[in-house]
Enzyme design. Structure first.
Site, mmCIF file in Angstrom:
data_model
loop_
_atom_site.group_PDB
_atom_site.id
_atom_site.type_symbol
_atom_site.label_atom_id
_atom_site.label_comp_id
_atom_site.label_asym_id
_atom_site.label_seq_id
_atom_site.Cartn_x
_atom_site.Cartn_y
_atom_site.Cartn_z
ATOM 1 N N ARG A 29 1.065 -1.244 0.122
ATOM 2 C CA ARG A 29 -0.047 0.169 -0.207
ATOM 3 C C ARG A 29 1.067 1.161 -0.027
ATOM 4 N NH1 ARG A 29 -2.930 -3.100 -1.304
ATOM 5 N NH2 ARG A 29 -5.495 -3.823 -0.081
ATOM 6 N N GLU A 65 1.001 6.948 -2.836
ATOM 7 C CA GLU A 65 0.279 7.297 -1.957
ATOM 8 C C GLU A 65 0.503 8.906 -2.925
ATOM 9 O OE1 GLU A 65 -2.738 8.143 0.380
ATOM 10 O OE2 GLU A 65 -1.961 6.342 0.034
ATOM 11 N N HIS A 106 -0.035 -0.144 -9.731
ATOM 12 C CA HIS A 106 -0.793 -1.482 -9.682
ATOM 13 C C HIS A 106 -1.455 -2.877 -10.442
ATOM 14 C CE1 HIS A 106 -3.964 -1.459 -5.413
ATOM 15 N NE2 HIS A 106 -3.051 -2.406 -5.557
#
Length: 327
Positions: free
Chosen positions: A238, A264, A285
């Site tokens: 993440r 992020e 991703h």
């Protein structure tokens, strides 16, 4: 699920297998539970088969689905999907997280081996000089995988699979996971260390921890500074696990390499230097299931539905109490 994803998840053969174990209408694919035809289907539904793009199953949805007993998610995390109302109703939940973990682990292993081999830099340099003798063995005498230390952050499902896949190589493996007991570490055949030590001694640091409040920016500026010059950070977990600004500074300086599959924010602005740096491999991703790998998740979900139809418990059931420690 998002309707356009149905043919990606279920090819013709997979759809036949699903029809063999369940009554369904593949013309009704819901990304909105409020449509009249979806409301009518919910009234009869005993199982929801869900995938990417599924809306949350809240109390309103459950009130329209009096016969609903199970949710089978043909993907990974169910945190965004299964609400407290589902658990309070006693809905049983299954996830294809194990199936989705396999390509992530395979991708990670490939990146570990390529990073230590300095493939990114060699490709850029070879492309710039375009032939000729360049004494590559002298220029890259520091490259290679023999005896390198790889640090695994998080003995999660994916982290454990990465450990298993890396074990045959001549690598030193270490792990950090606050929930891993010494006995569990020994059973994995790996040495458990603190996170600071892992960052300090590893040639590659690979992240496999869940996104939780306590893991936010766990790889911060201080820990990035602990990493060896030329070390590689791999993030297929993440984006929130890493201080993005600090990582950008480190890779822009050229001190570290990075393999970044999650960021992020999830989509970086177009002017981010991470798109162009030769020491950064940035992907959107895709380490998880992609292309025909989606069929593995579909097969997992269909197997779970077949077990339910036979009165057997799910093989990959999700427990409410485990969600605080999983992705």
């Amino acid at each position: 699920m998002a309707p356009e994803l149905l043919p990606r998840l279920l090819d013709e053969a997979t759809a036949r297998r699903l029809h063999a174990v369940a009554e369904l209408d593949l013309e009704i694919v819901a990304d909105d539970f409020g449509r009249p035809e979806v409301v009518a289907a919910l009234a009869e539904a005993e199982i929801l088969l869900t995938f990417w793009g599924a809306p949350s199953i809240d109390a309103g949805v459950l009130s329209a689905a009096p016969r609903l007993r199970a949710v089978v998610h043909a993907a990974g995390s169910v945190k965004h999907l299964v609400t407290d109302a589902c658990w309070e109703r006693g809905i049983t939940v299954s996830s294809a997280a194990l199936a989705n973990s396999l390509p992530v682990a395979e991708y990670t292993v490939a990146m570990v081996l390529l990073s230590n081999k300095r493939v990114l830099q060699l490709r850029e340099e070879y492309r710039s000089v375009r032939g000729g003798e360049h004494a590559w063995h002298l220029r890259y005498g520091h490259a290679g995988n023999y005896g390198r230390t790889v640090g695994i952050v998080g003995a999660s499902r994916i982290g454990r699979r990465v450990i298993e896949l890396l074990r045959p190589y001549d690598l030193e493996l270490v792990v950090y996971d606050p929930y891993l007991t010494p006995d569990q570490a020994r059973s994995l055949g790996i040495r458990s260390v603190g996170l600071d030590e892992l960052c300090r001694i590893s040639d590659v640091v690979s992240l496999h921890a869940p996104a939780l409040p306590e893991t936010e920016s766990m790889i911060d500026r201080r820990r990035l500074a602990l990493m060896r010059d030329g070390a590689t950070l791999i993030n297929t977990a993440r984006g929130s696990l890493v201080d993005s600004a600090a990582l950008t500074d480190e890779v822009t300086s050229g001190r570290l390499q990075a393999v970044i599959d999650v960021t992020e924010p999830e989509v970086l602005p177009a002017d981010s230097p991470l798109y162009d740096l030769p020491n950064v491999l940035l992907t959107p991703h895709i380490a998880g299931s992609l292309g025909n790998e989606l069929h593995r998740m579909a097969d997992s979900a269909i197997e779970e539905i077949a077990r339910y139809a036979s009165g057997l418990p799910f093989l990959h059931g999700v427990r409410r109490e485990d969600l605080d420690r999983t992705a």
